[in-house]
Design a protein around this motif. Structure first.
Motif, PDB file in Angstrom:
ATOM      1  N   LEU A   1       0.845  -1.188   0.000  1.00 54.02           N
ATOM      2  CA  LEU A   1       0.000   0.000   0.000  1.00 54.02           C
ATOM      3  C   LEU A   1       0.881   1.238   0.000  1.00 54.02           C
ATOM      4  O   LEU A   1       1.717   1.408   0.891  1.00 54.02           O
ATOM      5  CB  LEU A   1      -0.906   0.007   1.242  1.00 54.02           C
TER       6      LEU A   1
ATOM      7  N   SER B   1      -2.608   5.545  -1.401  1.00 56.32           N
ATOM      8  CA  SER B   1      -3.726   4.649  -1.094  1.00 56.32           C
ATOM      9  C   SER B   1      -4.177   4.825   0.348  1.00 56.32           C
ATOM     10  O   SER B   1      -5.384   4.817   0.637  1.00 56.32           O
ATOM     11  CB  SER B   1      -3.320   3.202  -1.348  1.00 56.32           C
TER      12      SER B   1
ATOM     13  N   ASP C   1      -6.078   8.111   0.575  1.00 57.95           N
ATOM     14  CA  ASP C   1      -7.399   7.985  -0.042  1.00 57.95           C
ATOM     15  C   ASP C   1      -8.356   7.213   0.864  1.00 57.95           C
ATOM     16  O   ASP C   1      -9.549   7.561   0.963  1.00 57.95           O
ATOM     17  CB  ASP C   1      -7.288   7.280  -1.395  1.00 57.95           C
TER      18      ASP C   1
ATOM     19  N   VAL D   1     -12.111  -1.025  -1.667  1.00 55.40           N
ATOM     20  CA  VAL D   1     -11.150  -0.357  -2.553  1.00 55.40           C
ATOM     21  C   VAL D   1      -9.731  -0.535  -2.033  1.00 55.40           C
ATOM     22  O   VAL D   1      -8.809  -0.892  -2.784  1.00 55.40           O
ATOM     23  CB  VAL D   1     -11.498   1.135  -2.700  1.00 55.40           C
ATOM     24  N   VAL D   2      -9.525  -0.303  -0.723  1.00 54.05           N
ATOM     25  CA  VAL D   2      -8.161  -0.402  -0.189  1.00 54.05           C
ATOM     26  C   VAL D   2      -7.682  -1.850  -0.192  1.00 54.05           C
ATOM     27  O   VAL D   2      -6.492  -2.121  -0.417  1.00 54.05           O
ATOM     28  CB  VAL D   2      -8.098   0.208   1.228  1.00 54.05           C
TER      29      VAL D   2
ATOM     30  N   GLU E   1      -8.525  -4.128  -2.453  1.00 52.12           N
ATOM     31  CA  GLU E   1      -8.171  -4.443  -3.838  1.00 52.12           C
ATOM     32  C   GLU E   1      -6.835  -3.816  -4.219  1.00 52.12           C
ATOM     33  O   GLU E   1      -6.025  -4.428  -4.918  1.00 52.12           O
ATOM     34  CB  GLU E   1      -9.275  -3.962  -4.785  1.00 52.12           C
ATOM     35  N   GLU E   2      -6.610  -2.589  -3.769  1.00 50.13           N
ATOM     36  CA  GLU E   2      -5.338  -1.937  -4.085  1.00 50.13           C
ATOM     37  C   GLU E   2      -4.173  -2.662  -3.416  1.00 50.13           C
ATOM     38  O   GLU E   2      -3.098  -2.795  -4.006  1.00 50.13           O
ATOM     39  CB  GLU E   2      -5.375  -0.477  -3.635  1.00 50.13           C
TER      40      GLU E   2
ATOM     41  N   ARG F   1      -3.592  -6.162  -5.263  1.00 51.70           N
ATOM     42  CA  ARG F   1      -3.560  -6.151  -6.728  1.00 51.70           C
ATOM     43  C   ARG F   1      -2.334  -6.877  -7.273  1.00 51.70           C
ATOM     44  O   ARG F   1      -2.428  -7.621  -8.234  1.00 51.70           O
ATOM     45  CB  ARG F   1      -3.590  -4.706  -7.217  1.00 51.70           C
TER      46      ARG F   1
END
Length: 617
Positions: A323, A327, A330, A411-412, A414-415, A418
């Motif tokens: 991360l 990220s 966000d 979202v976090v 998935e980031e 990834r």
């Protein structure tokens, strides 16, 4: 050397092997609770480091990967521990090949006595038969489950006996036998020996079953592999050279490195067990190979390479996992929106300005506002009817906030996942979901405790507020003073004079709103700063809560992945990026080899001319 079996099932060593293992375990002392026995002092240097790293890797990954994925690595560790307990002075070499290739004739020629039965009947060899050139190999043969009646000794005093001291030669059944049990025995023994001699003949050297099922998957074990073209006495003239060169070409397509020009790789040579041509050279090569005492370690090193290649997809992925600061920021911003930090800041700013208006406003305006509040609160049924829509709106806002929190977590997660391999990406997502289970409730508590001041408390006020209140009181006194002055004149107590009391009263009437307007203008800056401070406090609290409940578990999973990735790097040392490239090479070799094998000796003329003899290190 990992055997590729058509039937996926575990083999039972049998009574002899179990007794040998129990006896060895008793001599070694009590077993630990570890899933695999620790590697002893027998293995040194890079191999020991890689085995230790592989054992740690399996331990760290057991809760993240399924047993089937780690099965091959566990087997390598078990075999390494089992081989360590047995004689390091002996080298176990299996002779394998297709039906009719002359395996038994070759072992008889090397031993100088009829060790294995030969004949036209197929299959001739039904069970593995061992020939040992020195004492002390009983434990190794027990591990192979070869009974005493199938153990042989070479001709005493035969040529090359001294050089072959420590050699254990095992004649295997045909790998392409019609009897399924024979093929299973071949696969079982190939998984346990230190090296293998593949015996082929001019008719079956390009057989697809040999190349696709054994040579191609075992390409990484080239250093402990001999490929012998037998029965060259059947080939006239230069045909032997051409067939041998074509065999080398097929091995190249299989991805099996050949030992040429000082490079490590498989030894390829041509012999005739019937006439003895090339047998002496093979004996010399075997003698040098056995006296080197490194076959077992090279075999295990190749096994570790193979295990590392199979594990690569679950430990290595493209990109840089983790991360970034963007990220994290966000994620904190999304939580701030979900908790309503901006709205809370604006509400705090409005509250500050309302308090300023209450403190610095004129008494008449404050009295009017008090009357309006009383009138609004006394609305009765109308006010109560309006309560239900407000409650419904609050429930909708809460639902929206919860959805925003869930979206921020997704979202976090998935980031963060990834660039991770599948199992570790799943572990990161699960950690984020587990941590977020109580996050909406925790954010609600933060919003309640930080957004609104305690009951009965007011926001802090600037130092000039008492002066403003005093000025407003003075304006009010001027109004009262002017009014009393006029009343005194009307009733005759004071001398008549309209202009002075009216002027005093107008000064109070006009001065009160002016003081209020000036205070409102002066309060804008502090009110805005107070609202921004409230918003910042709520944002930081929401980000801290999200960090503790979601980001920290994600970071822990990423740290665990980095740890196992580092362990995997130690395991793949010497294998390097070949762990991925080798797999691709095998796949490429499969597509090329499928079209190449199966044509037999018919392409003998396509080979390059060369001398019949070994090509090795």
């Amino acid at each position: 050397m990992t055997a590729v079996s058509a039937v996926d099932e575990r083999w039972d060593d049998g009574l002899i092997a179990r007794r040998a293992q129990e006896q060895a375990a008793a001599e070694a002392g009590p077993l630990t609770d570890e899933p695999h026995m620790p590697i002893g002092e027998t293995y040194a240097g890079t191999l020991r480091t890689r085995l230790d790293a592989l054992r740690e890797l399996v331990g760290l990954s057991r809760t993240r990967l399924d047993g089937d994925t780690l099965a091959e690595a566990g087997r390598v560790l078990d075999e390494a521990a089992a081989r360590q307990r047995l004689s390091s002075r002996h080298t176990v070499v299996a002779i394998a090949g297709p039906t009719g290739s002359g395996k038994s004739a070759l072992i008889n020629a090397l031993a100088g006595v009829p060790v294995s039965e030969t004949g036209l009947r197929r299959p001739t060899t039904a069970n593995p038969i061992a020939c040992t050139w020195s004492e002390g190999a009983a434990g190794l043969l027990d591990r192979l489950a070869i009974p005493g009646r199938l153990r042989r000794r070479p001709l005493a005093g035969g040529a090359g006996d001294e050089a072959l001291q420590g050699l254990v030669l095992v004649d295997l059944p045909d790998h392409d036998s019609a009897v399924t049990a024979h093929r299973r025995q071949v696969d079982r023994v190939l998984a346990l020996v230190d090296a293998v001699i593949w015996v082929v003949d001019p008719e079956k050297y390009a057989d697809a079953a040999l190349h696709e099922r054994y040579l191609r998957p075992l390409a990484g074990h080239a250093e402990v592999t001999f490929v012998v073209l037998n029965q060259i006495d059947r080939l006239p003239g230069d045909a032997a050279h051409q067939v041998l060169d074509d065999l080398r070409r097929l091995l190249d397509e299989d991805g099996m490195a050949l030992g040429e020009h000082g490079e490590p790789g498989a030894t390829v040579l041509a012999v005739s067990a019937l006439t003895g041509e090339g047998v002496g050279e093979l004996r010399e090569l075997l003698g040098a190979f056995v006296q080197g005492r490194g076959a077992a370690e090279r075999r295990l090193s190749a096994d570790v390479d193979a295990a590392a290649g199979r594990l690569r997809p679950v430990y290595v992925a493209d990109g840089h996992p983790g991360l970034g600061e963007r990220s994290r920021e966000d994620f904190g911003a999304r939580l701030a929106v979900a908790v309503g930090a901006r709205a809370a800041g604006e509400a705090a700013e409005r509250e500050w300005r309302r308090n300023a208006g209450r403190a610095c406003g004129t008494p008449w305006l404050r009295l009017w506002r008090w009357y309006e509040r009383l009138r609004t609160q006394g609305g009765g049924a109308g006010a109560e009817e309006g309560a239900e829509p407000e409650a419904t709106a609050a429930e909708e806002d809460e639902l929206t906030a919860r959805q925003r929190v869930e979206q921020a977590v997704r979202v976090v997660a998935e980031e963060a996942s990834r660039a991770l391999p599948g199992p570790w990406a799943q572990a990161v997502r699960e950690a984020a979901v587990r941590g977020a289970r109580g996050l909406p409730e925790a954010l609600d508590e933060l919003a309640v405790s930080l957004a609104a001041p305690p009951a009965g408390a007011r926001p802090p006020r600037p130092a000039w507020w008492p002066a403003a209140v005093l000025a407003q009181a003075a304006m009010t006194l001027l109004q009262f003073y002017g009014a009393l002055w006029l009343v005194g004149q009307i009733i005759g107590v004071l001398e008549p004079g309209l202009f002075p009391p009216v002027l005093v009263m107008l000064a109070g009437i006009v001065g009160g709103p002016l003081v209020e307007w000036a205070c409102a203008a002066a309060a804008r800056g502090p009110a805005r700063r107070y609202g921004q401070e409230t918003e910042r406090r709520l944002r930081e609290a929401a980000a801290g809560c999200g960090r503790a409940m979601v980001l920290d578990p994600i970071a822990a999973e990423l740290m665990r992945y980095r740890e196992v990735r580092e362990r995997y790097a130690h395991v793949a040392r010497g294998h390097g990026e070949g762990a991925g490239g080798g797999a691709g090479g095998v796949a490429a070799g499969a597509s090329v080899g499928a079209a190449a094998v199966g044509t037999g000796a018919g392409r003998a003329g396509a080979g390059r001319a060369g001398q019949v003899g070994p090509r090795r290190v």
